[in-house]
Design a protein around this motif. Structure first.
Motif, mmCIF file in Angstrom:
data_model
loop_
_atom_site.group_PDB
_atom_site.id
_atom_site.type_symbol
_atom_site.label_atom_id
_atom_site.label_comp_id
_atom_site.label_asym_id
_atom_site.label_seq_id
_atom_site.Cartn_x
_atom_site.Cartn_y
_atom_site.Cartn_z
ATOM 1 N N GLY A 53 48.701 57.847 16.078
ATOM 2 C CA GLY A 53 48.337 57.751 17.482
ATOM 3 C C GLY A 53 46.966 57.128 17.661
ATOM 4 O O GLY A 53 46.515 56.319 16.853
ATOM 5 N N ILE A 54 46.288 57.513 18.728
ATOM 6 C CA ILE A 54 44.965 56.963 19.036
ATOM 7 C C ILE A 54 44.310 57.870 20.068
ATOM 8 O O ILE A 54 44.974 58.726 20.671
ATOM 9 N N LEU A 55 43.011 57.701 20.279
ATOM 10 C CA LEU A 55 42.300 58.390 21.355
ATOM 11 C C LEU A 55 41.764 57.334 22.313
ATOM 12 O O LEU A 55 40.867 56.565 21.965
ATOM 13 N N GLU A 56 42.334 57.288 23.501
ATOM 14 C CA GLU A 56 41.966 56.268 24.487
ATOM 15 C C GLU A 56 42.358 56.751 25.889
ATOM 16 O O GLU A 56 43.191 57.636 26.054
ATOM 17 N N LYS A 57 41.775 56.118 26.890
ATOM 18 C CA LYS A 57 42.136 56.423 28.260
ATOM 19 C C LYS A 57 43.584 56.044 28.530
ATOM 20 O O LYS A 57 44.063 55.002 28.072
ATOM 21 N N HIS A 58 44.280 56.917 29.260
ATOM 22 C CA HIS A 58 45.646 56.629 29.711
ATOM 23 C C HIS A 58 45.706 56.815 31.221
ATOM 24 O O HIS A 58 46.166 57.844 31.725
ATOM 25 N N GLY A 59 45.211 55.801 31.928
ATOM 26 C CA GLY A 59 45.179 55.895 33.379
ATOM 27 C C GLY A 59 44.327 57.069 33.826
ATOM 28 O O GLY A 59 43.593 57.670 33.039
ATOM 29 N N PRO A 60 44.432 57.445 35.093
ATOM 30 C CA PRO A 60 43.658 58.575 35.598
ATOM 31 C C PRO A 60 44.380 59.920 35.465
ATOM 32 O O PRO A 60 43.858 60.937 35.870
ATOM 33 N N HIS A 61 45.582 59.901 34.871
ATOM 34 C CA HIS A 61 46.436 61.085 34.970
ATOM 35 C C HIS A 61 46.972 61.636 33.653
ATOM 36 O O HIS A 61 47.589 62.706 33.635
ATOM 37 N N LEU A 62 46.738 60.931 32.531
ATOM 38 C CA LEU A 62 47.245 61.393 31.240
ATOM 39 C C LEU A 62 46.087 61.666 30.274
ATOM 40 O O LEU A 62 45.001 61.088 30.407
ATOM 41 N N PRO A 63 46.311 62.505 29.268
ATOM 42 C CA PRO A 63 45.249 62.845 28.322
ATOM 43 C C PRO A 63 44.906 61.698 27.380
ATOM 44 O O PRO A 63 45.728 60.799 27.144
ATOM 45 N N LEU A 64 43.708 61.755 26.835
ATOM 46 C CA LEU A 64 43.246 60.724 25.916
ATOM 47 C C LEU A 64 44.145 60.618 24.684
ATOM 48 O O LEU A 64 44.312 59.539 24.120
ATOM 49 N N GLY A 65 44.725 61.718 24.286
ATOM 50 C CA GLY A 65 45.558 61.730 23.087
ATOM 51 C C GLY A 65 47.038 61.531 23.352
ATOM 52 O O GLY A 65 47.863 61.937 22.526
ATOM 53 N N THR A 66 47.385 60.907 24.457
ATOM 54 C CA THR A 66 48.798 60.735 24.826
ATOM 55 C C THR A 66 49.635 60.146 23.691
ATOM 56 O O THR A 66 50.706 60.662 23.350
ATOM 57 N N ASP A 67 49.166 59.052 23.101
ATOM 58 C CA ASP A 67 49.936 58.409 22.035
ATOM 59 C C ASP A 67 50.141 59.355 20.856
ATOM 60 O O ASP A 67 51.232 59.425 20.275
ATOM 61 N N LEU A 68 49.079 60.060 20.514
ATOM 62 C CA LEU A 68 49.147 60.992 19.395
ATOM 63 C C LEU A 68 50.105 62.144 19.696
ATOM 64 O O LEU A 68 50.925 62.529 18.862
ATOM 65 N N LEU A 69 50.013 62.688 20.900
ATOM 66 C CA LEU A 69 50.872 63.811 21.285
ATOM 67 C C LEU A 69 52.343 63.396 21.308
ATOM 68 O O LEU A 69 53.222 64.131 20.840
ATOM 69 N N ASN A 70 52.623 62.209 21.839
ATOM 70 C CA ASN A 70 54.007 61.761 21.960
ATOM 71 C C ASN A 70 54.624 61.424 20.604
ATOM 72 O O ASN A 70 55.764 61.804 20.315
ATOM 73 N N VAL A 71 53.875 60.699 19.773
ATOM 74 C CA VAL A 71 54.446 60.302 18.484
ATOM 75 C C VAL A 71 54.614 61.505 17.565
ATOM 76 O O VAL A 71 55.574 61.585 16.792
ATOM 77 N N ARG A 72 53.720 62.450 17.666
ATOM 78 C CA ARG A 72 53.863 63.635 16.815
ATOM 79 C C ARG A 72 55.038 64.488 17.293
ATOM 80 O O ARG A 72 55.768 65.055 16.482
ATOM 81 N N HIS A 73 55.230 64.568 18.604
ATOM 82 C CA HIS A 73 56.378 65.307 19.133
ATOM 83 C C HIS A 73 57.674 64.685 18.616
ATOM 84 O O HIS A 73 58.563 65.403 18.116
ATOM 85 N N ALA A 74 57.796 63.367 18.721
ATOM 86 C CA ALA A 74 59.012 62.694 18.266
ATOM 87 C C ALA A 74 59.209 62.881 16.764
ATOM 88 O O ALA A 74 60.330 63.126 16.294
ATOM 89 N N SER A 75 58.130 62.783 16.008
ATOM 90 C CA SER A 75 58.216 62.914 14.550
ATOM 91 C C SER A 75 58.628 64.320 14.134
ATOM 92 O O SER A 75 59.463 64.493 13.239
ATOM 93 N N LEU A 76 58.051 65.320 14.758
ATOM 94 C CA LEU A 76 58.375 66.704 14.410
ATOM 95 C C LEU A 76 59.820 67.034 14.751
ATOM 96 O O LEU A 76 60.515 67.706 13.979
ATOM 97 N N GLN A 77 60.272 66.550 15.896
ATOM 98 C CA GLN A 77 61.664 66.809 16.282
ATOM 99 C C GLN A 77 62.626 66.104 15.322
ATOM 100 O O GLN A 77 63.665 66.661 14.941
ATOM 101 N N ALA A 78 62.277 64.897 14.912
ATOM 102 C CA ALA A 78 63.133 64.155 13.981
ATOM 103 C C ALA A 78 63.182 64.836 12.618
ATOM 104 O O ALA A 78 64.247 64.941 11.998
#
Length: 298
Positions: A53-78
């Motif tokens: 993932g990465i730590l970066e701004k995701h618009g005004p409404h999502l957390p900085l770690g969005t990419d990290l949170l999403n990819v880890r969720h998908a990876s853990l479920q898989a």
């Protein structure tokens, strides 16, 4: 005869108990004990996921770690569906284009490559001979294939695979937005409503513009590093306000399925490592034809 039957039953029960114990192993590297880690590597056939993932701004409404949170969720479920060991949070990638936004952590190019190489080496030293890097950040789209290609620079006893993030596929719930949807827009916001709904603030999504500012006018086949800032200076592309959990579930299920497929493909792959070894030997003697040529293995 009776004693043999009892012995067979005992062996069966021990084996069944071992299989049951293995099936209860956590997929998370950080949650395994040292002894469990040995079992996990055996159960996974040496296949490990590195969610990137990465730590970066995701618009005004999502957390900085969005990419990290999403990819880890998908990876853990898989990994729950097709067992693999999942490496802890990794966010040391390419994000120079967001250095102007608060919360961005952008490491130097040299450190990115060195840290990724040493991480892969350490994973392999611990038995991960098939490393699947699951990319969750668009800015890594050039970095990771280059890293995988760079593995051919010297002999290694492991293989690196790269799986690009499955952000959207045809079909599924109809999208409400019609414009460009690159970053923190309808798709990514919908995905985060599945992985971490508690961190999504839809009421803030309209607080900034995610439209293309079109400040750079270059042909499609001409690349300049400033293109992203020129088009999306708010580090926001799309309309996150129209996101839905339904779309997120569709996207996530596809991403998880693609990751399961990648794990199974890596487990079944018995050629890549052999071909790497063959390539290394040939690359030491490029003027000699054939693996059995005199002096090739000296």
């Amino acid at each position: 005869m009776k004693r043999a039957a009892i012995c067979s039953l005992f062996v069966f029960l021990v084996a069944a108990s071992s299989i049951h114990a293995q099936s209860k192993l956590s997929v998370k590297w950080e949650e395994l004990t040292a002894a469990e880690f040995r079992d996990a590597i055996q159960l996974s056939k040496g296949t490990c996921l590195l969610p990137f993932g990465i730590l970066e701004k995701h618009g005004p409404h999502l957390p900085l770690g969005t990419d990290l949170l999403n990819v880890r969720h998908a990876s853990l479920q898989a990994a729950q569906q097709e067992y693999a060991v999942v490496f802890p949070q990794y966010y040391f990638g390419q994000i120079f284009e967001a250095k102007h936004e608060p919360g961005t952590v952008a490491y130097s190019m040299e450190l990115q490559l060195k840290l990724l190489q040493e991480t892969a080496d350490e994973m392999a030293r611990n038995g991960c001979k098939k490393i699947v890097i699951v990319n969750g950040h668009g800015g890594n789209g050039h970095l990771l294939p280059f890293f995988a290609q760079a593995q051919l620079d010297r002999p290694r006893d492991y293989v690196v695979y790269v799986l690009d993030g499955e952000r959207s596929r045809p079909g599924g719930p109809p999208k409400k937005s019609t414009g460009i949807d690159y970053h923190a827009g309808e798709n990514e916001t919908s995905n985060t409503m599945v992985s971490r709904p508690d961190l999504v603030h839809l009421d803030r999504a309209a607080g900034e513009s995610g439209s293309d500012q079109k400040r750079v006018n270059l042909p499609d086949n001409v690349y300049a590093g400033i293109w992203w800032y020129g088009r999306f200076p708010n580090h926001y592309s799309g309309d996150g306000a129209v996101a839905t959990r339904e779309l997120g579930e569709w996207n996530m299920n596809n991403w998880i399925a693609a990751t399961v497929e990648a794990i199974r493909a890596a487990k079944a792959d018995d050629q890549s490592l052999k071909l790497q070894s063959e390539f290394y030997e040939k690359s030491k003697h490029p003027l000699i034809q054939g693996l059995d040529a005199p002096g090739l293995n000296t």
